[in-house]
Design a protein around this motif. Structure first.
Motif, PDB file in Angstrom:
ATOM      1  N   SER A  71       0.863  -1.283  -0.097  1.00 48.14           N
ATOM      2  CA  SER A  71       0.029   0.183   0.169  1.00 48.14           C
ATOM      3  C   SER A  71       0.932   1.274  -0.121  1.00 48.14           C
ATOM      4  O   SER A  71       0.282   2.314  -0.460  1.00 48.14           O
ATOM      5  CB  SER A  71      -0.940  -0.086   1.142  1.00 48.14           C
ATOM      6  OG  SER A  71      -0.096   0.115   2.366  1.00 48.14           O
ATOM      7  N   THR A 117      -5.884  -2.596   0.209  1.00 43.59           N
ATOM      8  CA  THR A 117      -7.212  -2.824   0.748  1.00 43.59           C
ATOM      9  C   THR A 117      -7.939  -1.363   1.306  1.00 43.59           C
ATOM     10  O   THR A 117      -7.452  -1.048   2.158  1.00 43.59           O
ATOM     11  CB  THR A 117      -7.259  -3.667   1.835  1.00 43.59           C
ATOM     12  OG1 THR A 117      -6.328  -5.021   1.470  1.00 43.59           O
ATOM     13  CG2 THR A 117      -8.316  -4.277   2.440  1.00 43.59           C
ATOM     14  N   VAL A 142      -7.715 -12.799   3.788  1.00 45.12           N
ATOM     15  CA  VAL A 142      -7.800 -11.447   2.910  1.00 45.12           C
ATOM     16  C   VAL A 142      -6.283 -10.560   3.140  1.00 45.12           C
ATOM     17  O   VAL A 142      -5.926  -9.854   2.148  1.00 45.12           O
ATOM     18  CB  VAL A 142      -9.021 -10.440   3.585  1.00 45.12           C
ATOM     19  CG1 VAL A 142      -9.006  -9.062   2.849  1.00 45.12           C
ATOM     20  CG2 VAL A 142     -10.232 -11.192   3.436  1.00 45.12           C
ATOM     21  N   GLU A 143      -5.836 -10.829   4.518  1.00 40.10           N
ATOM     22  CA  GLU A 143      -4.489 -10.211   4.668  1.00 40.10           C
ATOM     23  C   GLU A 143      -3.527 -10.844   3.815  1.00 40.10           C
ATOM     24  O   GLU A 143      -2.485 -10.167   3.153  1.00 40.10           O
ATOM     25  CB  GLU A 143      -4.143 -10.390   5.805  1.00 40.10           C
ATOM     26  CG  GLU A 143      -4.939  -9.493   7.114  1.00 40.10           C
ATOM     27  CD  GLU A 143      -4.676  -9.794   8.689  1.00 40.10           C
ATOM     28  OE1 GLU A 143      -4.670  -8.867   9.251  1.00 40.10           O
ATOM     29  OE2 GLU A 143      -4.477 -11.040   8.670  1.00 40.10           O
ATOM     30  N   ALA A 183      -3.952  -9.644   0.191  1.00 41.07           N
ATOM     31  CA  ALA A 183      -3.513  -8.144  -0.101  1.00 41.07           C
ATOM     32  C   ALA A 183      -2.092  -8.024   0.204  1.00 41.07           C
ATOM     33  O   ALA A 183      -1.320  -7.387  -0.742  1.00 41.07           O
ATOM     34  CB  ALA A 183      -4.178  -7.466   1.113  1.00 41.07           C
ATOM     35  N   VAL A 243      -8.087  -4.976  -3.008  1.00 41.55           N
ATOM     36  CA  VAL A 243      -9.446  -5.397  -2.279  1.00 41.55           C
ATOM     37  C   VAL A 243     -10.051  -4.119  -1.843  1.00 41.55           C
ATOM     38  O   VAL A 243      -9.728  -3.397  -1.481  1.00 41.55           O
ATOM     39  CB  VAL A 243      -8.784  -6.312  -0.733  1.00 41.55           C
ATOM     40  CG1 VAL A 243     -10.391  -6.621  -0.356  1.00 41.55           C
ATOM     41  CG2 VAL A 243      -8.021  -7.245  -1.219  1.00 41.55           C
ATOM     42  N   TYR A 249     -13.475  -3.739   0.246  1.00 40.87           N
ATOM     43  CA  TYR A 249     -14.150  -4.543   1.471  1.00 40.87           C
ATOM     44  C   TYR A 249     -15.093  -3.834   2.093  1.00 40.87           C
ATOM     45  O   TYR A 249     -14.832  -2.624   2.742  1.00 40.87           O
ATOM     46  CB  TYR A 249     -12.916  -4.812   2.422  1.00 40.87           C
ATOM     47  CG  TYR A 249     -13.246  -6.042   3.545  1.00 40.87           C
ATOM     48  CD1 TYR A 249     -12.830  -7.162   3.322  1.00 40.87           C
ATOM     49  CD2 TYR A 249     -13.912  -5.400   4.724  1.00 40.87           C
ATOM     50  CE1 TYR A 249     -13.173  -8.096   4.444  1.00 40.87           C
ATOM     51  CE2 TYR A 249     -14.167  -6.478   5.899  1.00 40.87           C
ATOM     52  CZ  TYR A 249     -13.914  -7.832   5.614  1.00 40.87           C
ATOM     53  OH  TYR A 249     -14.230  -8.806   6.460  1.00 40.87           O
ATOM     54  N   LEU A 278      -7.901  -4.672   8.508  1.00 38.27           N
ATOM     55  CA  LEU A 278      -7.562  -4.927   7.305  1.00 38.27           C
ATOM     56  C   LEU A 278      -7.269  -3.967   6.282  1.00 38.27           C
ATOM     57  O   LEU A 278      -6.334  -3.891   5.384  1.00 38.27           O
ATOM     58  CB  LEU A 278      -8.855  -5.672   6.536  1.00 38.27           C
ATOM     59  CG  LEU A 278      -9.310  -7.126   7.024  1.00 38.27           C
ATOM     60  CD1 LEU A 278     -10.462  -7.426   6.445  1.00 38.27           C
ATOM     61  CD2 LEU A 278      -8.006  -8.052   6.803  1.00 38.27           C
ATOM     62  N   CYS A 279      -7.849  -2.638   6.513  1.00 35.00           N
ATOM     63  CA  CYS A 279      -7.702  -1.700   5.660  1.00 35.00           C
ATOM     64  C   CYS A 279      -6.917  -0.647   5.550  1.00 35.00           C
ATOM     65  O   CYS A 279      -6.718  -0.110   6.653  1.00 35.00           O
ATOM     66  CB  CYS A 279      -9.342  -1.080   5.477  1.00 35.00           C
ATOM     67  SG  CYS A 279     -10.638  -2.015   5.260  1.00 35.00           S
TER      68      CYS A 279
END
Lengths: 390, 320
Positions: free
Chosen positions: B5, B40, B186-187, B190, B196, B198, B209-210
């Protein structure tokens, strides 16, 4: 095309695994055919063995034609008839007391009346227990009397033409007693008639086809309720693929089920529908018509439950009106509308093929079914979506 | 937070001024955001906030009344067949066939995504193992537990290695163990570079997560940013809850004089303090309260979270 093929094969697998298609599209209609044949078809045969019958008759001074009538009854080839002669005033009591099938009173001067063109009345008395034999005997009497009536007409016409009286009498007697100049020969193809068993097999096949095709398009509503429609619509497949896949599944199931029902029905109930190729064309056409109808249903309903109810109502209405259980006698506009019923057209087509008809002979039923398919598809495109979101 | 990210790259997804109305009711109102590769992105909001409608437009299920969705530079609409291949959608409700086995479900949806032959078989086996269903592959899914079905639901979405994985409330109705397994999956995805999107109404999932989060309510994005950026919106203050016996009024008076304490609210047996840097001030606060005659029985530091942010922005709790 790949997406369409994938969806169709998956749907067919689901339907086969579900097994309900076997039950509702094959087992139930076959069972119904069997029950209806036992009830109405005489256990699978269309012929009835007539029992010996007695006719109590009075023919005193009725003349040559009166005797000819009784002789015609006495010598019927299809049943053993005994004619008992009594006085006119004893016919009724004797018929009742002996349990005879029919009483018959021929008036004095019957032959003279016929040959001179005068009115004359023959009285028939049904036995206490009216039976199929009684009806057959009455029909025979009626037929012979009609031939006599032709003699009366001949005599009248001769009189108007100025023929001498002795020639008129001879002419009338020859006409009344002689063989009919015109005969009606019933052919299967021209009459478009199936046997009773054939009608039931064809009718039930058409009726259940309407249910079977529902497994396709109405499955789409089940996909929506099951959540999978969202995933299908997010897949990279051409617009319209989903609906066409469902329609194709219904069509395939309908064609396969109808083919099996007609084949098995033919074997079980000793019916022949004629050329398999032409019958195949009829099946394809009626399956197309039935499938198109499910498009309309899918547009009018909001849920799979509503769809099942609507499909059942339409199937029963079209099936019954089309003659799935018994032929309906209609006339006028209703009869014209009935002619456009695809089930009716399907049964009529099978009647033609069973009499040896070919592709050209079934052109009209084929055109009706395919026309219905086109019309229903167009209507479904014009109808607003009530919630099924197809 | 993923390392990917941190990378600056062209957006995978661009959502521009989306609007959607139903019967004169605007359910999505001028929504814009973007997602970059490996990021994410969370849509956090209560039920009915418009999250699923946004996702439906992003996935090309329904058309937008105005605005646009661009995926990999191409416009997404319900008829964008090719573009849809870049998306893996995991709908909120289960989207699997109960009469098919787990493997048959995966292979069917894989074929629809254009996979076939050896690649399809390999991907199917790989995903089955990833979602922990390798040993149940040949069982009909109607025999599965809710958690197993949820995992399969996710597995189908990522089978074809989509550029953008869309997960719509994937943990609703899932037991804690399966929920944790889903979050870990999900982790992992990513961290491997998959973008992703979400949606959730669980604040702790969004926090875990984000990389970036949009707080959404009544069809509008109320705020957007990293977790810390959003928390800053509340003023960056902590709350300290002091409970005890003795003279709470004297303690309140004393604590109001302490540097760093912004506000003190008195209750019957507790004091609620609004402070900057709660952990750093904890020791002097405890000493001051004790010195003022309050015998403490418990001390709790309540750090601001996304729940606080939502409350701050909308005036209502996230789960209302």
């Amino acid at each position: 095309m790949r997406g369409l093929r994938t969806m169709v094969s998956n749907d067919l697998r689901l339907r086969i695994r579900d097994r309900s298609v076997f039950i509702f599209s094959l087992l139930v209609p076959l069972a119904l055919m069997g029950v209806l044949n036992l009830s109405f078809g005489g256990g699978g045969t269309d012929s009835v063995d007539l029992q010996p019958a007695v006719v109590v008759a009075s023919s005193e001074n009725s003349g040559q034609l009166g005797e000819a009538l009784l002789e015609a009854l006495d010598t019927l080839p299809m049943m053993d008839v005994t004619v008992t002669r009594v006085a006119a005033d004893e016919v009724s009591g004797e018929t009742r007391d002996t349990g005879a099938e029919l009483g018959l009173i021929l008036p004095e001067g019957f032959t003279t009346a016929v040959t001179s063109g005068e009115a004359s009345t023959v009285q028939v008395i049904e036995g206490d227990v009216a039976s199929i034999e009684t009806n057959v005997l009455i029909s025979v009497v009626d037929g012979v009397l009609q031939q006599f009536a032709a003699g009366t007409v001949t005599a009248t016409a001769g009189g108007m033409a100025g023929l001498p009286e002795d020639e008129l009498t001879g002419l009338a007697q020859r006409t009344a007693a002689g063989p009919a100049a015109l005969t009606l020969s019933e052919g299967q193809a021209s009459a478009e008639q199936l046997s009773l068993s054939g009608s039931l097999v064809a009718g039930q096949t058409g009726l259940f086809l309407l249910f079977t095709v529902g497994f396709g398009v109405l499955g789409l509503l089940a996909e929506r309720e099951g959540g999978t429609l969202t995933r299908l619509r997010s897949a990279p497949v051409a617009p319209g693929t989903i609906i066409w896949a469902k329609a194709l599944v219904g069509f395939i199931l309908g064609v396969v089920a109808s083919s099996i029902l007609l084949t098995v029905g033919s074997l079980l109930f000793d019916v022949s529908f004629g050329s398999p190729a032409v019958v195949g064309l009829l099946i394809l056409a009626v399956a197309a018509a039935a499938t198109s109808l499910t498009f309309v249903v899918a547009k009018l309903v909001r849920s799979a439950e509503q769809a099942n109810v609507a499909q059942s109502i339409l199937a029963m209405v079209l099936g019954v009106a089309g003659g799935a259980f018994f032929p309906l006698q209609t006339s006028g506009i209703v009869a014209t509308l009935m002619d456009f019923n695809p089930i009716s057209a399907f049964i009529r087509g099978l009647g033609i093929t069973s009499g040896g008809g070919g592709v050209a002979d079934v052109a009209v039923p084929l055109a009706i079914m395919l026309g219905f398919a086109v019309l229903a598809t167009v209507i479904s495109r014009l109808l607003p979506d009530r919630g099924a979101r197809l | 937070m993923t390392a990917a990210s941190q990378l600056q790259s062209a957006p995978i997804l661009g959502v521009n001024s989306l609007v959607k109305r139903y019967d004169n009711h605007t359910v999505v109102n001028d929504v814009s955001f973007h997602i970059e590769a490996g990021e994410t992105y969370g849509l956090l909001g209560p039920n009915g906030a418009g999250k699923t409608t946004i996702i439906s437009m992003v996935a090309g299920l329904i058309p937008a009344d105005s605005g646009s969705v661009e995926l990999m530079g191409a416009v997404m609409t319900p008829t964008s067949t090719r573009v849809k291949g870049h998306i893996g959608l995991v709908p909120q409700e289960l989207a699997i066939y109960p009469d098919l086995t787990a493997k048959e479900n995966l292979m069917f949806f894989g074929r629809l995504q254009g996979l076939g032959g050896k690649e399809l078989r390999q991907r199917t086996d790989l995903v089955l193992n990833l979602i922990g269903l390798g040993d149940r592959a040949r069982e009909q899914t109607k025999k599965f537990s809710g958690g197993m079905k949820r995992r399969l639901n996710i597995g189908i979405g990522l089978l074809h290695r989509p550029t953008l994985l869309i997960l719509d409330e994937p943990t609703v109705g899932v037991d804690p163990q399966s929920r944790n397994s889903i979050l870990e999956s999900v982790e992992t995805l990513a961290s491997e570079g998959m973008a992703v999107l979400y949606t959730t109404h669980y604040m702790e999932e969004a926090e875990r997560l984000c990389d970036r989060i949009a707080i959404i309510d009544q069809g509008r994005i109320q705020a957007e940013g990293t977790r810390n950026q959003l928390v800053e919106l509340t003023g960056g203050v902590d709350r300290i809850d002091l409970r005890g016996t003795g003279s709470t009024s004297n303690a309140a008076t004393a604590l109001r004089q302490l540097p760093g304490v912004q506000q003190v609210d008195s209750g019957p047996s507790n004091l609620l303090l609004t402070v900057h840097n709660g952990p750093g001030l904890l020791a002097p606060i405890v000493a001051e309260a004790g010195g003022a005659g309050m015998a403490l029985t418990s001390v709790e530091i309540v750090r601001p979270d996304l729940e606080s942010v939502f409350l701050h922005l909308t005036g209502k709790a996230l789960r209302d």
